[in-house]
Design a protein around this motif. Structure first.
Motif, mmCIF file in Angstrom:
data_model
loop_
_atom_site.group_PDB
_atom_site.id
_atom_site.type_symbol
_atom_site.label_atom_id
_atom_site.label_comp_id
_atom_site.label_asym_id
_atom_site.label_seq_id
_atom_site.Cartn_x
_atom_site.Cartn_y
_atom_site.Cartn_z
ATOM 1 N N GLU A 349 0.825 -1.203 0.000
ATOM 2 C CA GLU A 349 0.000 0.000 0.000
ATOM 3 C C GLU A 349 0.861 1.255 0.000
ATOM 4 O OE1 GLU A 349 -0.375 -2.609 1.864
ATOM 5 O OE2 GLU A 349 -2.254 -3.409 1.067
ATOM 6 N N THR A 353 1.024 4.109 -3.018
ATOM 7 C CA THR A 353 0.722 5.522 -2.754
ATOM 8 C C THR A 353 1.888 6.417 -3.140
ATOM 9 O OG1 THR A 353 -0.747 4.886 -0.944
ATOM 10 C CG2 THR A 353 0.051 7.155 -0.980
ATOM 11 N N ARG A 354 3.099 6.063 -2.713
ATOM 12 C CA ARG A 354 4.260 6.899 -3.026
ATOM 13 C C ARG A 354 4.549 6.889 -4.529
ATOM 14 N NH1 ARG A 354 8.608 9.238 -0.570
ATOM 15 N NH2 ARG A 354 7.960 8.539 1.497
ATOM 16 N N ARG A 357 2.231 9.383 -6.257
ATOM 17 C CA ARG A 357 2.529 10.748 -5.808
ATOM 18 C C ARG A 357 3.801 11.255 -6.483
ATOM 19 N NH1 ARG A 357 3.278 10.104 -0.392
ATOM 20 N NH2 ARG A 357 1.020 10.155 -0.076
ATOM 21 N N ALA A 384 -4.008 2.997 -5.626
ATOM 22 C CA ALA A 384 -3.781 4.432 -5.461
ATOM 23 C C ALA A 384 -3.833 5.099 -6.827
ATOM 24 C CB ALA A 384 -2.436 4.690 -4.797
ATOM 25 N N GLU A 386 -3.608 9.398 -8.687
ATOM 26 C CA GLU A 386 -3.459 10.836 -8.480
ATOM 27 C C GLU A 386 -3.420 11.503 -9.849
ATOM 28 O OE1 GLU A 386 -0.221 13.625 -6.270
ATOM 29 O OE2 GLU A 386 -1.193 12.058 -5.052
#
Length: 903
Positions: A349, A353-354, A357, A384, A386
């Motif tokens: 996870e 996410t990283r 980003r 995730a 973005e």
């Protein structure tokens, strides 16, 4: 001019770019003797009388081409010098003594032409050569300088005067020129000022060419005013060049270069320092912030002073666009740093996410998302995402198969898939095309897929794609590292747990091994149970242990041996000795020990909080710090000896292997107790006495009513015809007329009255077929005693049950068969009593049924008393046999009794 090969001609190539110097040499080697020099000092070392032509690079580190030319002329070396340079010539060439000037890049044909021309001129008169040199310089200046600048230049006027003087000197030699130089010279001499002015109409082409350059150039005069800027300055620096032209550069830079930085300082300050320096070069990286509709730019800045020519004392600035290179370097630094950070993450996870980003915020990708495989379902789940453009943020679906691009990339795991490469015949209904203008999918091996997309035109750039692929490969490695780390951690934890489990199991096994000799050598069941409880406390986290049994008369749970800090827990479990008649209290709901006893298999409560509130023992255990309870049944063959309950102070206190080991301990304890009972059986008959309360038999009840005195049944004898004879003693002290009572009993009850001076009035009564007492008699079970209570309707019957039988099963079978029966007591007889029982059992096995009946009737009738109260005839009559038959049976029985006694 025709090109000829002159193998005796020497050419020296002077060029600091080794590859370029070698290229020139390769081009010329077929025609001339060629030597090369890679700097100015080497050139002066290699030049001699064998060199006819020098191809000299103007801009070289160390000794420049201009300095080398001056040294050649000063040394009086007779050779032609061709200046080769990428620098556009300026007025400073007036003082240079070169013979020709070539601007880079130079091709093969131009290089051959200039060498041939130089060799031709070498044959001319020195004056003619001087004229051509002056003409070359004049033509070069007129090609690059505007007429107004030349008209006011003293240097140019001096050059013009020298040309005119040289023209007059060589007019007499013109007729001797053999080749094309004659035409050139004539045309040059006849060129008027008007013709040269016409040539200058092409000067705008030069400006156009310079303005097409992507490199911004600013020329500043010695007084600090801006002479010229090309068009590239407007695009790169975001300025209006008309606003700079003719202005003081320092002032206008301070006003117009707001927000532009050069290596951390304002560009205007760097410009000011460069203008105020003399002969110093400056370089820096300039950052031009982007506007609303433009992106940031990075420029490579170079500034140097103009040393010679019309603008000597001024400066020139170049701004080279390195945005692409700078961004690539920035991306590489970002990738390096982000890779390190990504590799430091410890979960899927966190990596997902990283990853997105970093992709959007640092690598400047428009949209990024990660799909990670769910290990449980096998689906690809969006972990995730973005976006830079909030208007482009679709709901990502869960992908569980099919022919879509996401699943295809995941299953193939080969190469990234771009939208343009996805087949048109399967593109219909593709949610990626519906959600994005352009997209790219990068496989992450067995872990998932990385998505990069843009919601609007233009499409993803080549840089975007390269970054996405590189970053996708990094994400893949990070996920694989986490997976490997997780697998190694799980393996280490598993091995650690296995080691701990094996270590604990070893301690349990060693404890069991230490218990084994102790229980084998114990003399009693109580000693076995006490020793086991004490030794179990040596195990880690064991806080207490106790043995539980079931009191058959009350069906209550009772405690036997116990050890440890569990007295408060055991306060509701009474300690009842099996040899007493105390009434135990039923522990309800049942403890784990009672559950194990009932089920005949271990009961494990791994965590007391998993037990629903309600049982008293749950709350009592938690209060005492117990979190795990293990209950092991104790049995030997078909006999149940209760159960042992072990308390531990931590949840999940024992593993399955340890519980199995303790179960083997339960078997060992059962064998030990069974062995003790077998040993006792060899010594004392080995039986358990059970006492039942039962509705009275009609015959016995009538006898008690007629006798009106307490009755004691002293013997029960099975007869040959399958019935039972009961020998009952009447307490004569409670009766009046014994003779009258005997007649009444004989007449009204059907019992035979036998006289016996020792035991009192003895009666023999045959039990009927419907007598409930007969139900108590099973193979191996012996009736011991029958007592008639004050209530003639209630009898108390005692039976002897051998150790080889399951007492509980026997009691259950009796109580199921007789509704009015109740177990009231259970005890194990003392050894002395059992020794008599053993003798009785041995005698019974030797005697026949008839012999036993004869001996018992004779005994209770007083035949063996002294003096006799009954003779042989009386006993024979009672038995319904002849006196001689009685005597035969009696003698046979007496012999067997003596054999049993003395064997």
């Amino acid at each position: 001019m025709s090109q000829t090969t002159r193998t005796d001609t020497g050419v020296l190539v002077v060029e600091d770019d080794r590859e370029l110097a070698d290229l020139y040499a390769d081009w010329l080697t077929e025609r001339y003797r060629v030597k090369t020099a890679y700097d100015g000092e080497e050139a002066l070392d290699r030049i001699d009388e064998t060199v006819d032509v020098v191809l000299l690079d103007r801009m070289m580190p160390g000794k420049s081409g201009s300095a080398v030319l001056e040294d050649i002329r000063a040394a009086g070396i007779d050779c032609r010098v061709v200046m080769v340079s990428a620098v556009t010539p300026d007025l400073d060439i007036v003082q240079m003594g070169f013979d020709a000037y070539l601007e880079k890049p130079v091709d093969l044909s131009a290089l051959h032409d200039v060498v041939d021309r130089m060799l031709t001129r070498a044959d001319y008169d020195e004056k003619l050569q001087e004229l051509f040199s002056l003409i070359e310089r004049q033509d070069t200046l007129e090609a690059v300088k505007p007429p107004e600048a030349l008209a006011t230049s003293e240097e140019y006027q001096s050059l013009t005067d020298r040309v005119q003087t040289a023209q007059r000197d060589v007019e007499s030699l013109l007729s001797d020129l053999p080749d094309e130089d004659f035409r050139v010279a004539v045309e040059r001499l006849q060129r008027t000022a008007a013709e040269r002015e016409g040539d200058r109409r092409y000067e705008s082409l030069t400006d156009d060419v310079l303005d097409t350059s992507r490199e911004a150039t600013v020329v500043i005069d010695s007084d600090g005013s801006v002479i010229w800027l090309n068009k590239a300055t407007e695009g790169l620096l975001g300025i209006d060049r008309d606003a700079f032209q003719g202005c003081q550069y320092e002032a206008v830079a301070a006003e117009r270069f707001n927000g532009i930085e050069a290596d951390g300082e304002p560009l205007s300050e760097l410009v000011a320092r460069s203008l105020n320096s003399r002969g110093e070069e400056f370089d820096a990286v300039v950052h031009v912030p982007g506007a609303t509709d433009t992106r940031d730019q990075w420029l490579e800045y170079w500034s140097a002073s103009i040393e010679t020519g019309l603008y000597a004392g001024g400066r020139i600035e170049h701004y080279h666009d390195i945005t692409g290179r700078y961004r690539r370097e920035q991306y590489l630094r970002t990738l390096h740093r982000s890779t390190r950070d990504l590799m430091a993450e410890e979960s899927t996870e966190a990596i997902a996410t990283r990853a997105v980003r970093t992709a959007t915020r640092e690598l400047e990708l428009p949209y990024a998302a990660t799909f990670v495989r769910d290990a449980t379902t096998g689906d690809l789940v969006p972990r995730a995402h973005e976006t830079v453009d909030t208007a482009v943020d679709p709901d990502l679906p869960r992908v569980d198969g099919g022919t879509g691009p996401v699943w295809t990339v995941f299953t193939d795991r080969a190469e990234p898939l771009h939208a343009d490469a996805y087949p048109d015949d399967v593109a219909a209904g593709n949610w990626l095309d519906e959600a994005f203008h352009d997209w790219l999918l990068c496989p992450l091996g067995q872990q998932g897929v990385f998505l990069v997309a843009t919601g609007q035109s233009p499409s993803l750039s080549a840089t975007n794609r390269r970054l996405a692929k590189t970053w996708g490969a990094t994400i893949h490695r990070a996920l694989e590292r986490v997976e490997r780390t997780r697998a190694l951690r799980d393996r280490d934890q598993m091995l650690q747990r296995q080691n701990e489990r094996l270590s604990r199991l070893d301690r349990v096994n060693r404890l069991i091994q230490s218990i084994s000799p102790a229980v084998v050598s114990a003399d009693s069941r109580a000693a076995v149970e006490t020793e086991v409880c004490q030794r179990l406390l040596r195990l880690d986290s064991v806080t207490g242990a106790w043995f539980a049994d079931v009191d058959l008369p009350s069906d209550g749970t009772v405690r036997r041996a116990a050890a440890g800090a569990i007295e408060e827990y055991l306060s509701d479990v009474p300690a009842v000795s099996a040899a007493t008649d105390s009434e135990p209290v039923q522990a309800s709901p049942p403890t784990p020990a009672r559950q194990a006893f009932e089920a005949g298999e271990p009961v494990v409560v791994r965590d007391m909080f998993e037990v629903d509130p309600g049982p008293w023992w749950r709350d009592r255990a938690l209060t005492g710090g117990t979190h795990t309870i293990i209950a092991i049944p104790i049995r030997y063959e078909s006999t149940q000896f209760g159960a042992i309950e072990i308390h531990l102070d931590r949840p999940q206190g024992l593993t399955d292997d340890e519980i199995d080991a303790l179960e083997s301990l339960g078997v060992m304890i059962g064998h030990a107790i069974g062995s003790i009972r077998q040993r006792a059986a060899l010594i004392a008959g080995g039986s358990v006495i059970l006492t039942f309360g039962i509705a009275s038999d009609s015959g016995l009840s009538r006898l008690a009513e007629v006798a009106a005195a307490p009755l004691t049944v002293t013997e029960v004898q099975a007869t040959a015809d399958g019935t039972y004879s009961v020998f009952v003693t009447v307490d004569e002290s409670q009766t009046g007329d014994t003779e009258a009572l005997a007649d009444t009993i004989d007449r009204e009850t059907g019992a035979s009255v036998l006289r016996n001076a020792t035991t009192g009035l003895t009666c023999r009564l045959t039990l009927g077929a419907g007598s409930p007492i007969r139900t108590l008699v099973e193979p191996g079970v012996a009736l011991q005693q029958i007592e008639v209570a004050d209530d003639p309707e209630l009898l108390t019957v005692s039976v002897s049950v051998p150790y080889s039988m399951d007492v509980r099963e026997y009691v259950d079978s009796v109580t199921d068969a007789i509704d009015t029966i109740e177990l009231v007591a259970k005890y194990e007889p003392a050894s002395s009593r059992e020794m008599g029982a053993e003798l009785t059992s041995s005698v019974d096995k030797r005697l026949t049924e008839r012999q036993r009946e004869v001996v018992r009737v004779a005994f209770y009738a007083g035949y063996f008393d002294q003096p006799r109260t009954a003779d042989a005839e009386t006993v024979a009559t009672e038995l319904g046999i002849a006196q001689s038959t009685f005597s035969q049976h009696l003698r046979a029985a007496e012999r067997k009794l003596l054999e049993a006694l003395y064997d």
